[in-house]
Design a protein around this motif. Structure first.
Motif, mmCIF file in Angstrom:
data_model
loop_
_atom_site.group_PDB
_atom_site.id
_atom_site.type_symbol
_atom_site.label_atom_id
_atom_site.label_comp_id
_atom_site.label_asym_id
_atom_site.label_seq_id
_atom_site.Cartn_x
_atom_site.Cartn_y
_atom_site.Cartn_z
ATOM 1 N N THR A 89 10.224 -9.149 11.844
ATOM 2 C CA THR A 89 8.714 -8.875 11.227
ATOM 3 C C THR A 89 7.707 -10.158 11.592
ATOM 4 O O THR A 89 7.979 -11.078 12.119
ATOM 5 C CB THR A 89 8.919 -8.883 9.698
ATOM 6 O OG1 THR A 89 8.928 -10.162 9.078
ATOM 7 C CG2 THR A 89 10.082 -7.914 9.387
ATOM 8 N N GLY A 94 5.283 -5.995 6.933
ATOM 9 C CA GLY A 94 5.682 -5.135 6.197
ATOM 10 C C GLY A 94 6.930 -4.435 6.194
ATOM 11 O O GLY A 94 7.873 -5.130 6.777
ATOM 12 N N ASP A 97 7.263 -1.578 9.756
ATOM 13 C CA ASP A 97 7.031 -1.817 11.038
ATOM 14 C C ASP A 97 8.156 -2.150 11.911
ATOM 15 O O ASP A 97 8.806 -3.363 11.701
ATOM 16 C CB ASP A 97 5.682 -2.786 11.398
ATOM 17 C CG ASP A 97 5.646 -3.442 12.579
ATOM 18 O OD1 ASP A 97 6.012 -2.960 13.635
ATOM 19 O OD2 ASP A 97 4.619 -4.237 12.792
ATOM 20 N N HIS A 193 8.392 5.150 15.081
ATOM 21 C CA HIS A 193 7.357 4.066 14.377
ATOM 22 C C HIS A 193 6.221 4.364 13.500
ATOM 23 O O HIS A 193 5.890 5.638 13.734
ATOM 24 C CB HIS A 193 7.030 3.238 15.829
ATOM 25 C CG HIS A 193 6.711 1.694 15.343
ATOM 26 N ND1 HIS A 193 5.616 1.273 14.725
ATOM 27 C CD2 HIS A 193 7.303 0.716 15.816
ATOM 28 C CE1 HIS A 193 5.650 -0.060 14.656
ATOM 29 N NE2 HIS A 193 6.966 -0.466 15.201
ATOM 30 N N GLN A 196 0.530 2.517 12.508
ATOM 31 C CA GLN A 196 -0.089 1.613 12.683
ATOM 32 C C GLN A 196 -1.746 1.768 13.162
ATOM 33 O O GLN A 196 -2.468 0.765 13.430
ATOM 34 C CB GLN A 196 0.087 0.181 13.568
ATOM 35 C CG GLN A 196 1.655 0.190 13.320
ATOM 36 C CD GLN A 196 2.256 -1.146 14.279
ATOM 37 O OE1 GLN A 196 2.460 -0.913 15.451
ATOM 38 N NE2 GLN A 196 2.296 -2.355 13.827
ATOM 39 N N CYS A 379 0.919 5.935 8.534
ATOM 40 C CA CYS A 379 0.939 4.874 7.410
ATOM 41 C C CYS A 379 -0.209 4.836 6.561
ATOM 42 O O CYS A 379 -1.204 5.140 7.123
ATOM 43 C CB CYS A 379 1.422 3.525 7.923
ATOM 44 S SG CYS A 379 0.404 2.868 9.148
ATOM 45 N N SER A 384 -1.132 -2.486 9.071
ATOM 46 C CA SER A 384 0.184 -2.714 9.430
ATOM 47 C C SER A 384 -0.301 -4.224 9.601
ATOM 48 O O SER A 384 -0.960 -4.981 9.473
ATOM 49 C CB SER A 384 0.535 -2.079 10.747
ATOM 50 O OG SER A 384 1.882 -2.669 11.104
ATOM 51 N N HIS A 385 1.103 -4.930 9.872
ATOM 52 C CA HIS A 385 1.115 -6.488 10.024
ATOM 53 C C HIS A 385 0.251 -6.953 8.793
ATOM 54 O O HIS A 385 -0.442 -8.101 8.951
ATOM 55 C CB HIS A 385 0.095 -6.858 11.321
ATOM 56 C CG HIS A 385 1.061 -6.782 12.616
ATOM 57 N ND1 HIS A 385 0.621 -7.131 13.743
ATOM 58 C CD2 HIS A 385 1.955 -5.826 12.738
ATOM 59 C CE1 HIS A 385 1.294 -6.841 14.722
ATOM 60 N NE2 HIS A 385 2.261 -5.996 14.084
ATOM 61 N N GLU A 389 1.356 -3.080 3.889
ATOM 62 C CA GLU A 389 2.021 -1.793 4.824
ATOM 63 C C GLU A 389 2.738 -0.647 3.977
ATOM 64 O O GLU A 389 3.462 -0.990 3.353
ATOM 65 C CB GLU A 389 2.626 -2.211 5.877
ATOM 66 C CG GLU A 389 3.242 -1.446 7.043
ATOM 67 C CD GLU A 389 4.139 -2.094 8.003
ATOM 68 O OE1 GLU A 389 3.355 -2.855 9.045
ATOM 69 O OE2 GLU A 389 5.508 -2.133 7.673
#
Lengths: 415, 415
Positions: A89, A94, A97, A193, A196, A379, A384-385, A389
């Motif tokens: 991560t 999050g 991801d 995935h 994002q 999401c 994201s990141h 998240e």
């Protein structure tokens, strides 16, 4: 041929596995912190292998630390149909991801096991090392070595901020495998995935059928004017590098808008010199990036930008020097893989759209070598990141069901 | 009444004094480094007092370290006609900024002495402490205390980057005088200075008759959008704080251009967060300043700017918060002093123009208490606060001759 069309994964089991993984290296704000090849990453890998072993999978580790968990099929001479992503991560990462991609592949295997379904080709779950690149830059290094985009020797030599090398750390956590990275046979790779980005959520779609990745052109840009006193220098005759930079930021915006919805353009990094309240800025450094799934349109965008810089330099007293530092051509995923995902999404009745990945992913790297495609799920707010998240259990379930049926399809277990 | 119209200062002597002063605290690139109240500043002050004493001047020092060198006149009950500036420099300062003002006043006294001319009112040369503000912020602190704009107690407490206070350092170099700052009688103050801007040079004028100083309004501005991924976030729906900042920079430019030639507007300082190549910037901090000699026009400029910020905040997803941190009203110099400078420039036949000072100066501070005006001379390319700062001997001579005749005029020695 048996009919598997009614087969579904277990939403609750998938969700609980994701939540269990998130407890390893817990973040401070609800997310996770499992930087590549740290003790936390090792614990995450160990748990993953424990779960795979419980499903009777056979584990192989290559010399970049990539993990392959194999479930045999009827015809084990066929290259395996693979799916996975990454368990590492961001520092303030999050819970979804990468993790969703690995654990949705595990959920597919669990579902097949509990239903005693044997596939024709073998199936494999993959966990790629150091996707995030937060500890060892650049990102997607191990899938890049796998695809032949980076030299393994170079990857080994990359150090973290404390000077520890990737090779050292692979050995330290005992994930230096014996298989040579890139040698592992792979018939196809699917990666599920979180998007994002905000598109699926905004358009109320549950599944994105990812048909490729954007091409990118990155620039470093220096603007050179002349520092001078903000009070005693009249407007006429100023050589204000920041005013020139403002025009350039707006140009990047206009170029990208003219190629919407697929084109994007961003000035992300910027430094103003001397950055003093009562001094006209004499120098600005900034970065520009353009992305588009069509390489010829991407080139047009870059050329418009360069022409503006040349025009401004020749017409005004501020000199603009753009240097292209990276051109990453667009990726078009494999038609067979896209079709498998598409058919699964349609037959399952999920509201979906075909889309382009804006971000980089392991599957985009690997697609240069192995037939690949991706499955996106929405999401929350496209965020994201970030520890906040979030994704909905029902969307993760949908993505995982699409993955299940696409894998069955590719493994020649046509429904 | 004797006719002094043929009287001229000594160009060579003035130039040599400036060059001698520049040898104290020499810079690395031809300029000087005499930060306020350092050993170098003390040496510069000592040399100045030596020169003044050689001209039979009587020295007074006040408790802000300001130095007054008095040449008596016929009627010593009259308040003195003063002229001067500052001997301290920027860290990478030039040879002329401030120094020309102090040493041109000295050159006036030398010229009167060698010609045995007695003025009616006494004359004085002034050296103000810490004009630059590079070591002890803000600038023009001692002339500010003199004019009642700052509390002396506050000025004493200001520390440099090593934590040494202005009061400590005044004592250390033995320039803590006994006279209370502000008590010194002053009939008028003229300050000769390089322009520090490009107007005189561009318009081939040798002398600027400075009629006042610009008013200023300074703002801190925060722009709040949302960080997001530069690849996976489409253009529509982005909350890019830097794109909003670019529009704001261009607005500041337009507002200032609409009030040209006197209006100026500058974005000088800027910080972009997170300043990462592939992240849309979610936050920007920047500073805005507007200047205009007319306070009502200055207010109009500021209001246009604030309205734009409010409009953008309400219309888009980027919030702009401007905070006005300083309003410094314009200064209009004393008509009697302006006229004395004007008459001198006309009678000497120097090509000249009336102008506004864009920068702050000691005379602008003192003008709130004492009738004041300034004389500008061109400097090369308008460059200042730079070791390359340069001025022509003949232009310095012209400015000094104007000072000579304006001082004679104000001292009631009409020609």
């Amino acid at each position: 041929m048996p009919d598997y069309s009614g087969l579904r994964i277990n939403r609750q089991r998938l969700w609980e596995s994701i939540m269990s993984m998130a407890e390893i290296g817990p973040g401070e704000a609800g997310g996770s912190r499992r930087l590549a090849l740290t003790d936390e990453d090792k614990q995450g890998r160990d748990l993953f292998i424990k779960w795979c072993t419980e499903e009777d999978c056979k584990i192989t580790i290559d010399d970049m630390g990539n993990i392959f968990a194999r479930r045999n099929g009827k015809d084990n001479k066929l290259p395996p149909i693979c799916s996975g992503s990454h368990l590492d991560t961001q520092p303030h990462g999050g819970k979804f991801d990468g993790i969703f991609g690995v654990l949705s592949a595990l959920e597919v295997i669990r579902t097949l096991n509990e239903n005693n379904i044997e596939t024709n080709a073998p199936l494999e779950i993959v966990n790629w090392t150091n996707e995030e690149g937060s500890r060892f830059a650049p990102a997607m290094i191990a899938s890049g070595v796998f695809a032949g985009l980076f030299e393994k020797k170079h990857a080994y030599s990359i150090t973290d901020s404390e000077g520890l090398s990737l090779e050292q750390e692979l050995n330290r956590i005992h994930y230096m495998g014996t298989e040579i990275c890139g040698d592992h046979p792979m018939g196809a790779l699917l990666e599920a995935h979180i998007e994002q980005g905000p598109i699926l959520e905004r358009e109320h779609d549950q599944v994105g059928i990812v048909i490729g990745g954007q091409g990118q052109r990155w620039f470093d840009v220096n603007l050179m004017g002349q520092d001078s006193h903000a009070g005693s220098t009249p407007m006429a005759g100023r050589r204000d590098a920041l005013v020139a930079a403002a025009a350039l930021i707006q140009l990047v915006q206009e170029i990208a808008l003219s190629k919407a919805p697929f084109g994007v353009g961003t000035v992300g990094e910027m430094k103003v010199v001397p950055s003093s309240r009562n001094t006209i800025p004499g120098e600005v450094f900034l970065t520009v990036e353009f992305r588009h799934p069509d390489d010829s349109i991407l080139l047009t965008m870059a050329n418009e930008f360069i022409q503006f810089c040349e025009h401004t330099s020749s017409k005004t007293d501020v000199k603009i020097k753009p240097v292209e530092i990276w051109h990453n051509p667009p990726v078009r995923f494999d038609e067979m893989c896209i079709d498998a995902v598409d058919r699964a999404a349609q037959s399952l009745g999920y509201k979906n759209q075909k889309m382009i990945s804006g971000a980089g992913h392991d599957a985009i790297q690997v697609s240069r070598k192995v037939p690949s495609a991706m499955i996106f799920v929405p999401c929350e707010a496209g965020l994201s990141h970030n520890e906040s998240e979030n994704a909905k259990p029902e969307d993760l379930e949908a993505g995982c069901n699409v993955l299940l049926h696409a894998m069955l399809d590719l493994a020649k277990n046509h429904e």
